[in-house]
Design a protein around this motif. Structure first.
Motif, PDB file in Angstrom:
ATOM      1  N   UNK A   1       0.835  -1.204   0.000  1.00 38.39           N
ATOM      2  CA  UNK A   1       0.000   0.000   0.000  1.00 38.39           C
ATOM      3  C   UNK A   1       0.870   1.255   0.000  1.00 38.39           C
ATOM      4  N   UNK A   2       1.930   1.239   0.789  1.00 44.23           N
ATOM      5  CA  UNK A   2       2.793   2.412   0.921  1.00 44.23           C
ATOM      6  C   UNK A   2       3.644   2.664  -0.336  1.00 44.23           C
ATOM      7  N   UNK A   3       4.310   1.629  -0.826  1.00 42.73           N
ATOM      8  CA  UNK A   3       5.288   1.831  -1.901  1.00 42.73           C
ATOM      9  C   UNK A   3       4.710   1.717  -3.312  1.00 42.73           C
ATOM     10  N   UNK A   4       3.639   1.008  -3.470  1.00 42.58           N
ATOM     11  CA  UNK A   4       3.047   0.846  -4.807  1.00 42.58           C
ATOM     12  C   UNK A   4       1.711   1.575  -4.937  1.00 42.58           C
ATOM     13  N   UNK A   5       1.301   2.262  -3.876  1.00 43.87           N
ATOM     14  CA  UNK A   5       0.063   3.044  -3.869  1.00 43.87           C
ATOM     15  C   UNK A   5      -1.150   2.197  -4.248  1.00 43.87           C
ATOM     16  N   UNK A   6      -1.214   1.011  -3.683  1.00 43.63           N
ATOM     17  CA  UNK A   6      -2.327   0.101  -3.934  1.00 43.63           C
ATOM     18  C   UNK A   6      -3.392   0.286  -2.860  1.00 43.63           C
ATOM     19  N   UNK A   7      -4.627  -0.108  -3.235  1.00 42.01           N
ATOM     20  CA  UNK A   7      -5.694  -0.140  -2.226  1.00 42.01           C
ATOM     21  C   UNK A   7      -5.506  -1.428  -1.413  1.00 42.01           C
ATOM     22  N   UNK A   8      -6.215  -1.536  -0.290  1.00 46.97           N
ATOM     23  CA  UNK A   8      -6.129  -2.734   0.550  1.00 46.97           C
ATOM     24  C   UNK A   8      -6.582  -3.969  -0.220  1.00 46.97           C
ATOM     25  N   UNK A   9      -7.640  -3.812  -1.020  1.00 43.61           N
ATOM     26  CA  UNK A   9      -8.141  -4.946  -1.818  1.00 43.61           C
ATOM     27  C   UNK A   9      -7.126  -5.394  -2.870  1.00 43.61           C
ATOM     28  N   UNK A  10      -6.462  -4.416  -3.518  1.00 45.09           N
ATOM     29  CA  UNK A  10      -5.452  -4.767  -4.522  1.00 45.09           C
ATOM     30  C   UNK A  10      -4.278  -5.498  -3.851  1.00 45.09           C
ATOM     31  N   UNK A  11      -3.860  -5.024  -2.714  1.00 49.44           N
ATOM     32  CA  UNK A  11      -2.761  -5.671  -1.974  1.00 49.44           C
ATOM     33  C   UNK A  11      -3.154  -7.088  -1.583  1.00 49.44           C
ATOM     34  N   UNK A  12      -4.410  -7.277  -1.110  1.00 51.03           N
ATOM     35  CA  UNK A  12      -4.900  -8.617  -0.787  1.00 51.03           C
ATOM     36  C   UNK A  12      -4.873  -9.513  -2.021  1.00 51.03           C
ATOM     37  N   UNK A  13      -5.200  -8.972  -3.174  1.00 49.12           N
ATOM     38  CA  UNK A  13      -5.174  -9.768  -4.407  1.00 49.12           C
ATOM     39  C   UNK A  13      -3.782 -10.309  -4.713  1.00 49.12           C
TER      40      UNK A  13
END
Length: 187
Positions: A169-181
């Protein structure tokens, strides 16, 4: 002194050994010398009509080409008359028919130029659009591959999913759902 040479009124001037003729167009019989009188700037409507009828009656392409040259000179020399004749539907039609080959050449040239211009413009637009689309797609694929690779490396080093998720989330600016994916992919 006006003489007749082969029926054409002319001034005959002998200069050394070469005779020279100056044609006096005002003295010409207009009905017999339509082509010569057409080269003058003193045509009237009847003269122009006769010239156009003669041109229209020509059958051979070579004769029509020569007549077109005479007509071009005549039209340039008799601009006022030509402007007046433009309002006459019959004369306008006759001029259009005579000038049709030239008009068609101009139309073909314009069509070719427009086609080339449109083709170049469309090609450039499509190229830019495709390039942008491909660039975005490739960038997205490369980024996804790098994130997936990073998640696998984190797992190899024993980092837990909560810390990996926070890093994504911090370094790739992903949402929580994208990170979970990404975390689910690596399992």
């Amino acid at each position: 002194m006006i003489l007749k040479y082969n029926g054409i009124p002319a001034l005959s001037i002998i200069r050394e050994t070469k005779p020279t003729q100056i044609i006096v167009s005002d003295e010409l019989d207009k009905s017999g010398y339509t082509w010569l009188t057409a080269l003058s700037a003193k045509m009237n409507q009847a003269d122009m009509e006769q010239l156009l009828r003669k041109i229209d009656a020509l059958k051979l392409t070579s004769d029509k080409e020569l007549a077109d040259s005479v007509l071009e000179i005549s039209v340039r020399a008799n601009q006022t008359l030509v402007k007046k004749l433009r309002g006459d539907g019959h004369m306008c039609q006759a001029l259009l028919e005579i000038m049709e080959p030239e008009i068609n050449k101009i139309k073909a040239s314009v069509a070719e130029s427009v086609t080339q211009s449109v083709t170049e413009s469309v090609t450039q637009s499509v190229t830019e659009s495709v390039t942008q689309s491909v660039t975005e797609s490739v960038t997205q694929s490369v980024t996804q591959a790098k994130i997936s690779s990073a998640v696998r490396c984190f797992h190899d080093f024993g980092i837990d999913d909560v810390q990996i998720k926070q890093a994504l989330i911090k370094h790739f600016h992903l949402s929580a759902d994208e990170a979970d994916g990404y975390l689910q992919e690596s399992i």
